[in-house]
Structures are given as structure tokens and as C-alpha cells.
Motif scaffolding. Structure first.
Motif, mmCIF file in Angstrom:
data_model
loop_
_atom_site.group_PDB
_atom_site.id
_atom_site.type_symbol
_atom_site.label_atom_id
_atom_site.label_comp_id
_atom_site.label_asym_id
_atom_site.label_seq_id
_atom_site.Cartn_x
_atom_site.Cartn_y
_atom_site.Cartn_z
ATOM 1 N N GLY A 189 -73.822 41.473 89.400
ATOM 2 C CA GLY A 189 -75.087 42.155 89.653
ATOM 3 C C GLY A 189 -75.989 42.110 88.426
ATOM 4 N N GLN A 190 -75.415 42.315 87.249
ATOM 5 C CA GLN A 190 -76.197 42.269 86.017
ATOM 6 C C GLN A 190 -76.757 40.865 85.773
ATOM 7 O OE1 GLN A 190 -76.903 45.055 83.830
ATOM 8 N NE2 GLN A 190 -78.463 43.501 83.461
ATOM 9 N N GLN A 191 -75.928 39.860 85.951
ATOM 10 C CA GLN A 191 -76.379 38.486 85.758
ATOM 11 C C GLN A 191 -77.463 38.113 86.766
ATOM 12 O OE1 GLN A 191 -73.256 35.483 84.930
ATOM 13 N NE2 GLN A 191 -71.869 37.250 84.951
ATOM 14 N N LEU A 192 -77.309 38.575 87.978
ATOM 15 C CA LEU A 192 -78.305 38.308 89.013
ATOM 16 C C LEU A 192 -79.638 38.966 88.666
ATOM 17 C CD1 LEU A 192 -78.554 36.883 91.769
ATOM 18 C CD2 LEU A 192 -77.710 38.973 92.829
ATOM 19 N N GLU A 213 -83.250 27.510 98.938
ATOM 20 C CA GLU A 213 -84.241 26.823 99.758
ATOM 21 C C GLU A 213 -84.320 27.572 101.087
ATOM 22 O OE1 GLU A 213 -86.030 24.177 98.786
ATOM 23 O OE2 GLU A 213 -85.019 24.137 96.839
ATOM 24 N N GLN A 214 -85.473 27.479 101.754
ATOM 25 C CA GLN A 214 -85.641 28.228 103.014
ATOM 26 C C GLN A 214 -84.544 27.913 104.021
ATOM 27 O OE1 GLN A 214 -89.443 28.362 104.950
ATOM 28 N NE2 GLN A 214 -89.969 30.141 103.726
ATOM 29 N N GLN A 215 -84.138 26.673 104.136
ATOM 30 C CA GLN A 215 -83.124 26.325 105.137
ATOM 31 C C GLN A 215 -81.757 26.921 104.803
ATOM 32 O OE1 GLN A 215 -84.645 23.972 103.207
ATOM 33 N NE2 GLN A 215 -83.080 22.667 102.263
ATOM 34 N N ASP A 216 -81.566 27.345 103.538
ATOM 35 C CA ASP A 216 -80.287 27.935 103.143
ATOM 36 C C ASP A 216 -80.259 29.459 103.240
ATOM 37 O OD1 ASP A 216 -79.304 25.383 102.521
ATOM 38 O OD2 ASP A 216 -80.069 25.504 100.465
ATOM 39 N N LEU A 217 -81.399 30.074 103.504
ATOM 40 C CA LEU A 217 -81.474 31.537 103.497
ATOM 41 C C LEU A 217 -80.505 32.239 104.456
ATOM 42 C CD1 LEU A 217 -85.285 32.165 102.947
ATOM 43 C CD2 LEU A 217 -83.415 32.767 101.405
ATOM 44 N N PRO A 218 -80.187 31.680 105.615
ATOM 45 C CA PRO A 218 -79.252 32.405 106.496
ATOM 46 C C PRO A 218 -77.889 32.718 105.885
ATOM 47 C CG PRO A 218 -80.468 30.788 107.759
ATOM 48 C CD PRO A 218 -80.810 30.540 106.308
ATOM 49 N N ILE A 219 -77.493 32.037 104.813
ATOM 50 C CA ILE A 219 -76.187 32.346 104.216
ATOM 51 C C ILE A 219 -76.150 33.738 103.602
ATOM 52 C CG2 ILE A 219 -75.669 29.919 103.770
ATOM 53 C CD1 ILE A 219 -76.096 30.522 100.763
ATOM 54 N N ILE A 220 -77.310 34.364 103.390
ATOM 55 C CA ILE A 220 -77.335 35.700 102.779
ATOM 56 C C ILE A 220 -77.011 36.800 103.782
ATOM 57 C CG2 ILE A 220 -79.075 34.915 101.139
ATOM 58 C CD1 ILE A 220 -81.109 36.773 102.598
ATOM 59 N N LEU A 221 -77.096 36.501 105.061
ATOM 60 C CA LEU A 221 -77.016 37.552 106.079
ATOM 61 C C LEU A 221 -75.728 38.379 106.052
ATOM 62 C CD1 LEU A 221 -78.904 35.794 108.998
ATOM 63 C CD2 LEU A 221 -79.706 37.681 107.547
ATOM 64 N N MET A 262 -70.126 30.688 87.198
ATOM 65 C CA MET A 262 -71.014 31.204 88.236
ATOM 66 C C MET A 262 -72.368 30.513 88.096
ATOM 67 S SD MET A 262 -72.257 35.034 89.210
ATOM 68 C CE MET A 262 -72.976 35.326 87.652
ATOM 69 N N LEU A 263 -72.965 30.219 89.218
ATOM 70 C CA LEU A 263 -74.285 29.607 89.290
ATOM 71 C C LEU A 263 -75.223 30.550 90.036
ATOM 72 C CD1 LEU A 263 -76.235 27.082 89.192
ATOM 73 C CD2 LEU A 263 -75.301 26.529 91.442
ATOM 74 N N ILE A 264 -76.407 30.760 89.495
ATOM 75 C CA ILE A 264 -77.433 31.549 90.187
ATOM 76 C C ILE A 264 -78.625 30.633 90.401
ATOM 77 C CG2 ILE A 264 -79.000 33.525 90.083
ATOM 78 C CD1 ILE A 264 -76.912 34.913 88.299
ATOM 79 N N ARG A 265 -79.132 30.626 91.616
ATOM 80 C CA ARG A 265 -80.284 29.780 91.915
ATOM 81 C C ARG A 265 -81.111 30.385 93.046
ATOM 82 N NH1 ARG A 265 -79.437 26.694 96.604
ATOM 83 N NH2 ARG A 265 -77.259 26.480 97.224
ATOM 84 N N LEU A 266 -82.365 29.944 93.102
ATOM 85 C CA LEU A 266 -83.247 30.317 94.194
ATOM 86 C C LEU A 266 -82.866 29.468 95.399
ATOM 87 C CD1 LEU A 266 -85.640 32.275 94.403
ATOM 88 C CD2 LEU A 266 -87.148 30.342 94.020
ATOM 89 N N GLY A 325 -91.701 33.500 106.680
ATOM 90 C CA GLY A 325 -93.104 33.161 106.872
ATOM 91 C C GLY A 325 -94.053 34.036 106.073
ATOM 92 N N GLN A 326 -93.514 35.086 105.462
ATOM 93 C CA GLN A 326 -94.327 36.029 104.695
ATOM 94 C C GLN A 326 -94.092 35.918 103.191
ATOM 95 O OE1 GLN A 326 -93.191 39.775 106.467
ATOM 96 N NE2 GLN A 326 -94.021 39.220 108.456
ATOM 97 N N GLY A 327 -93.433 34.848 102.761
ATOM 98 C CA GLY A 327 -93.252 34.615 101.338
ATOM 99 C C GLY A 327 -91.939 35.098 100.749
ATOM 100 N N TYR A 328 -91.012 35.521 101.578
ATOM 101 C CA TYR A 328 -89.721 35.990 101.085
ATOM 102 C C TYR A 328 -88.947 34.854 100.415
ATOM 103 C CZ TYR A 328 -84.961 37.893 101.149
ATOM 104 O OH TYR A 328 -83.705 38.322 100.811
ATOM 105 N N GLU A 329 -88.356 35.179 99.265
ATOM 106 C CA GLU A 329 -87.456 34.264 98.576
ATOM 107 C C GLU A 329 -86.185 35.031 98.246
ATOM 108 O OE1 GLU A 329 -89.751 31.322 95.803
ATOM 109 O OE2 GLU A 329 -90.484 33.366 95.422
ATOM 110 N N CYS A 330 -85.145 34.303 97.865
ATOM 111 C CA CYS A 330 -83.896 34.975 97.541
ATOM 112 C C CYS A 330 -83.141 34.199 96.477
ATOM 113 C CB CYS A 330 -83.029 35.117 98.784
ATOM 114 S SG CYS A 330 -81.564 36.151 98.526
#
Length: 138
Positions: A88-91, A7-15, A1-5, A39-44
Motif C-alpha cells: 500500500g505504501q509503495q502504491l 491500459e483501459q483493456q486491462d482495467l477489469p482485472i481490478i474488479l 514488485m512492479l507498479i504500473r498504470l 469513459g470519464q477519465g478513470y485510470e488505475c
């Protein structure tokens, strides 16, 4: 498993995962809100298994009088097919390390009062209930 921040252009995959926690909000409205949040500083942070996004944790960084610099964890969700595998724990461990790197003094989060599994999870992870989150609809 890979966990990473992400990029803004990739954020729609979370929806699709965010939709699981917000079933009464339309997918179109979630997408529009995500655009505003970006635009308000959200990261994921996102967890991936074989190129599939299987878990997400939204991140807001800020500073407040009462606590100093903080990281607010927002909409933590793991794909139901991958639950009970420690994702969830790893995240959350990843997010906590990120908070330390960002010089945060505390982490905060909200959980729905009806989500007892989330409450137990966060309490096991040393989160304490220190107040009430009040909401007034406008």
C-alpha cells in the motif's frame, strides 16, 4: 514488485480487489460502473507480484477552483494475503510521483469513516482531514 498504470483493456482485472471495498455492490454492477468510469477519465495504478494483481489505486485527474489541478485517489486496496508487506505504501508513493508528473498541486481521497486502519495509514502519509464529504441518496 512492479507498479504500473493499467491500459483501459486491462482495467477489469481490478474488479476482484475493488469488490473487497464494495461488498454490497454486485460484481456485474461493478463491471458496468467501471465501463462508465473509463469513459470519464478513470485510470488505475496496479501493483503486481509474479503477474498477480495484488494492489490497486484508482486515479481521477481534475481541476477545481479551490485547489487547482488535483489527483483524486479512489478505491485503494491491497489483496488481504499481501497486506503488511508495504505494498500500500509503495502504491501510494507511485501515485504521488504520478501526480507530480501530471503537475497536480494536491492529492485528495475519501476513506470510509468506519475504516480506522485506512485513516491511520493516510494520516501517517501526511493527509489531513480538511472537511466533510456529504452524500445524499437520490
Amino acid at each position: 514488485m512492479l507498479i504500473r498504470l493499467l491500459e483501459q483493456q486491462d482495467l477489469p482485472i481490478i474488479l476482484p480487489l475493488v469488490q473487497l471495498l464494495n461488498p454490497t455492490v454486485s460484481p456485474a454492477q461493478l463491471a458496468q460502473r467501471l465501463q462508465e468510469m473509463m469513459g470519464q477519465g478513470y485510470e488505475c495504478a496496479a501493483a503486481f507480484m509474479a503477474d498477480n494483481c495484488v494492489g490497486v489505486a484508482g486515479i481521477w485527474l481534475g481541476t477545481r477552483f479551490w485547489c487547482g489541478r488535483y489527483l483524486d485517489v479512489d478505491n485503494v486496496v491491497v489483496d488481504p494475503a499481501y497486506r503488511d508487506h508495504g505494498i500500500g505504501q509503495q502504491l501510494m508513493n507511485w501515485v504521488e510521483n504520478y501526480a507530480r508528473q501530471q503537475r497536480c498541486e494536491i492529492m485528495v481521497l475519501d476513506a470510509y469513516v468506519t475504516n480506522q486502519a485506512a485513516r491511520r495509514f493516510y494520516e501517517r502519509n501526511a493527509y489531513q482531514i480538511v472537511g466533510h464529504h456529504f452524500v445524499k441518496k437520490l
